[in-house]
Scaffold this active site. Structure first.
Site, mmCIF file in Angstrom:
data_model
loop_
_atom_site.group_PDB
_atom_site.id
_atom_site.type_symbol
_atom_site.label_atom_id
_atom_site.label_comp_id
_atom_site.label_asym_id
_atom_site.label_seq_id
_atom_site.Cartn_x
_atom_site.Cartn_y
_atom_site.Cartn_z
ATOM 1 N N HIS A 276 115.216 11.970 43.463
ATOM 2 C CA HIS A 276 114.579 10.684 43.723
ATOM 3 C C HIS A 276 115.651 9.817 44.390
ATOM 4 O O HIS A 276 116.846 9.957 44.079
ATOM 5 C CB HIS A 276 114.180 10.101 42.363
ATOM 6 C CG HIS A 276 113.368 8.861 42.393
ATOM 7 N ND1 HIS A 276 113.904 7.635 42.671
ATOM 8 C CD2 HIS A 276 112.051 8.641 42.151
ATOM 9 C CE1 HIS A 276 112.956 6.708 42.588
ATOM 10 N NE2 HIS A 276 111.821 7.298 42.283
ATOM 11 N N ASP B 52 119.417 12.842 35.622
ATOM 12 C CA ASP B 52 118.331 11.873 35.769
ATOM 13 C C ASP B 52 117.138 12.469 35.024
ATOM 14 O O ASP B 52 116.493 13.401 35.500
ATOM 15 C CB ASP B 52 118.025 11.694 37.259
ATOM 16 C CG ASP B 52 116.748 10.891 37.495
ATOM 17 O OD1 ASP B 52 116.047 10.571 36.520
ATOM 18 O OD2 ASP B 52 116.461 10.607 38.676
ATOM 19 N N GLN C 196 111.792 11.899 34.401
ATOM 20 C CA GLN C 196 110.499 12.602 34.276
ATOM 21 C C GLN C 196 110.481 13.591 33.112
ATOM 22 O O GLN C 196 109.506 14.330 32.959
ATOM 23 C CB GLN C 196 110.197 13.367 35.579
ATOM 24 C CG GLN C 196 109.996 12.476 36.781
ATOM 25 C CD GLN C 196 108.753 11.592 36.669
ATOM 26 O OE1 GLN C 196 107.857 11.839 35.877
ATOM 27 N NE2 GLN C 196 108.722 10.535 37.452
ATOM 28 N N LYS D 131 108.235 5.540 31.242
ATOM 29 C CA LYS D 131 107.719 6.895 31.487
ATOM 30 C C LYS D 131 107.353 7.578 30.171
ATOM 31 O O LYS D 131 106.923 8.720 30.161
ATOM 32 C CB LYS D 131 108.759 7.754 32.221
ATOM 33 C CG LYS D 131 109.393 7.108 33.427
ATOM 34 C CD LYS D 131 108.659 7.385 34.714
ATOM 35 C CE LYS D 131 109.535 6.961 35.881
ATOM 36 N NZ LYS D 131 108.831 6.815 37.128
ATOM 37 N N CYS E 111 109.442 8.331 46.854
ATOM 38 C CA CYS E 111 110.894 8.030 46.817
ATOM 39 C C CYS E 111 111.736 9.306 46.882
ATOM 40 O O CYS E 111 112.850 9.344 46.351
ATOM 41 C CB CYS E 111 111.287 7.228 45.578
ATOM 42 S SG CYS E 111 110.382 5.701 45.407
HETATM 43 N N1 PMP Z 1 114.323 9.276 38.961
HETATM 44 C C1 PMP Z 1 113.152 9.898 38.910
HETATM 45 C C2 PMP Z 1 113.131 11.397 38.888
HETATM 46 C C3 PMP Z 1 111.967 9.169 38.848
HETATM 47 O O1 PMP Z 1 110.797 9.802 38.821
HETATM 48 C C4 PMP Z 1 112.032 7.757 38.831
HETATM 49 C C5 PMP Z 1 110.765 6.921 38.765
HETATM 50 N N2 PMP Z 1 109.790 7.280 39.671
HETATM 51 C C6 PMP Z 1 113.282 7.149 38.888
HETATM 52 C C7 PMP Z 1 114.412 7.927 38.950
HETATM 53 C C8 PMP Z 1 113.433 5.659 38.865
HETATM 54 O O2 PMP Z 1 112.979 5.149 37.647
HETATM 55 P P1 PMP Z 1 112.818 3.553 37.449
HETATM 56 O O3 PMP Z 1 111.947 3.095 38.583
HETATM 57 O O4 PMP Z 1 112.166 3.433 36.130
HETATM 58 O O5 PMP Z 1 114.166 2.969 37.516
#
Ligand code: PMP
Length: 420
Positions: free
Chosen positions: A125, A202, A205, A228, A366
């Site tokens: 991401h 990270d 998910q 999440k 993203c």
């Molecule tokens: N990493 C991953 C794998 C994600 O799916 C997300 C959220 N879509 C994020 C980072 C960012 O998370 P947040 O928007 O809650 O900071």
């Protein structure tokens, strides 16, 4: 539908059970973006504002002491949830993105030197990519990417080769937010540690999937967001091994993290407070704790088993529809499945489905690099959670079939077939 599921939909997630939009029942399948907050989370946050609201770690009066105790209880809950050795290793942040930015800034300031190497992967991401790019450009280090195979798995052979260059850190997701690929983190962490690299996971998910505890996983850092796991937005954590957190300088400074000052000499509080400058998101932290208790009560094994069965069902059902192309075929998928319907644009497909009540994401989610790697400019993403049902997936599949039939009738060559 399972009995437990009927109960929780009705009792805990009224939004899932009853939401309507433009006269249609909403089928919410965008949980990789954010999950619905459970009722206990909402109540806990309301209760916090009604009865406990006061600043922490500062007041000697009752409400401040209670607010401090509640925040530290949540820190303990998070530590148990992720299997950390101590709650001191848990730093509250506003979410995964802030956690990773925080870590990358601290690495740039305290660890990285010109010529050093940092590894990330093509699956990341942007929140686990751009902070590292920026940390590298600030410190003069280089960022290299572990490639992804056509199946949507990390190329572990190539990771092995990159590790020979002795990187300082490997940044890797536990689960891809586009393909749902579950990465073999234990193996990856072992490989990275053998090469002397720190491992930053990270886990945005992965927390409903029941990741092994951070100690048994052997990672050095881990980030995730409360929203999440059916918690509130604006709340998350950065886990760091004690030795690391003690070594890193806090990238943000301000109130609440100073233990003594003889200007301009400043001594910081011990971990984790030295990383928590300013007033934390106290209501969000209270809701975060309630979210963890909710997930623990339901059982991560049960959640994970059920969610895997849903995604498998979706994969089987959608791959049987001519004209739908599913991205990747990783050995293990969790939480997300992305597809295209060429030559239709992903945005148009999501918009047409939205008119029927389906809440799905379209775009690059993203993960621009990953889309480029998979050879598509955008995709539609379906991401169920434990409150979704097989029937909802079936309704989605039927809607897609109708959409494809209409497109064919209109002369659009979906599935390579014109006027089918
Ligand atoms: N990493 C991953 C794998 C994600 O799916 C997300 C959220 N879509 C994020 C980072 C960012 O998370 P947040 O928007 O809650 O900071």
């Amino acid at each position: 539908m399972h009995d437990w599921q009927a109960l929780i939909r009705k009792r805990d997630f009224p939004m899932i059970e009853n939401a309507q939009c433009r006269g249609k029942t909403v089928v919410y399948l965008d949980n990789a973006a954010t999950t619905q907050a459970s009722r206990p989370v909402i109540w806990t946050m309301e209760n916090y504002y009604m009865r406990q609201h006061a600043n922490v770690h500062r007041g000697v009066y009752c409400m401040s002491e209670e607010a401090t105790a509640a925040m530290e209880e949540t820190r303990q809950l998070v530590a148990e949830f992720i299997g950390a050795a101590s709650p001191d290793e848990v730093v509250f942040t506003s979410g995964t993105t802030q956690s990773i930015n925080f870590l990358a800034e601290a690495f740039a300031a305290s660890v990285l030197k010109p010529g050093d190497l940092v590894l990330a992967t093509e699956m990341e991401h942007n929140s686990n990519l751009l902070p590292w790019l920026s940390a590298c450009s600030r410190s003069g280090a280089e960022l290299a990417l572990v490639p992804v195979t056509a199946d949507g798995e990390l190329d572990l052979e190539e990771l092995g080769r990159l590790l020979e260059k002795k990187p300082k850190l490997l940044a890797v997701c536990a689960v891809s937010n586009v393909l749902g690929t579950v990465n073999p983190l234990r193996e990856i962490a072992e490989m990275a540690h053998a090469a002397g690299a720190a491992v930053a996971v990270d886990a945005a998910q992965a927390m409903r999937h029941g990741l092994p505890g951070v100690c048994s996983l052997g990672c050095d850092f881990l980030s995730f967001s409360a929203h999440k796991i059916m918690g509130p937005t604006g709340s998350g954590i950065l886990y760091g091994k004690r030795e690391w957190l003690e070594r890193l300088a806090p990238p943000h400074t301000g109130g609440g993290m100073v233990s003594s000052m003889q200007w301009p000499e400043i001594n910081y509080e011990d971990i984790p407070l030295k990383f928590e400058a300013g007033t934390p998101n106290l209501a969000g932290i209270a809701g975060f704790g309630a979210a963890i208790e909710y997930i623990q009560a339901l059982g991560r094994e049960r959640i994970s088993e059920y969610e895997v069965s849903l995604i498998k069902y979706a994969e089987k059902r959608l791959s049987g529809i001519p004209g739908i192309q599913i991205l990747g075929s990783p050995a293990q998928r969790f939480g997300a499945l992305s597809f295209t319907v060429p030559p239709l644009q992903a945005y148009d497909v999501a918009l047409m489905l939205s008119a029927e009540g389906f809440a799905l994401r379209s775009g690059r989610h993203c993960a621009n690099l990953l889309h480029e790697k998979m050879g598509v400019s955008a995709s539609v993403r379906l991401s169920p959670a434990f409150y979704n049902t097989k029937n909802e997936i079936e309704l989605l599949a039927a809607a897609l079939e109708r959409l494809l039939a209409a497109a064919k009738k209109a002369g659009v060559p979906v599935g390579g077939v014109k006027n089918g």
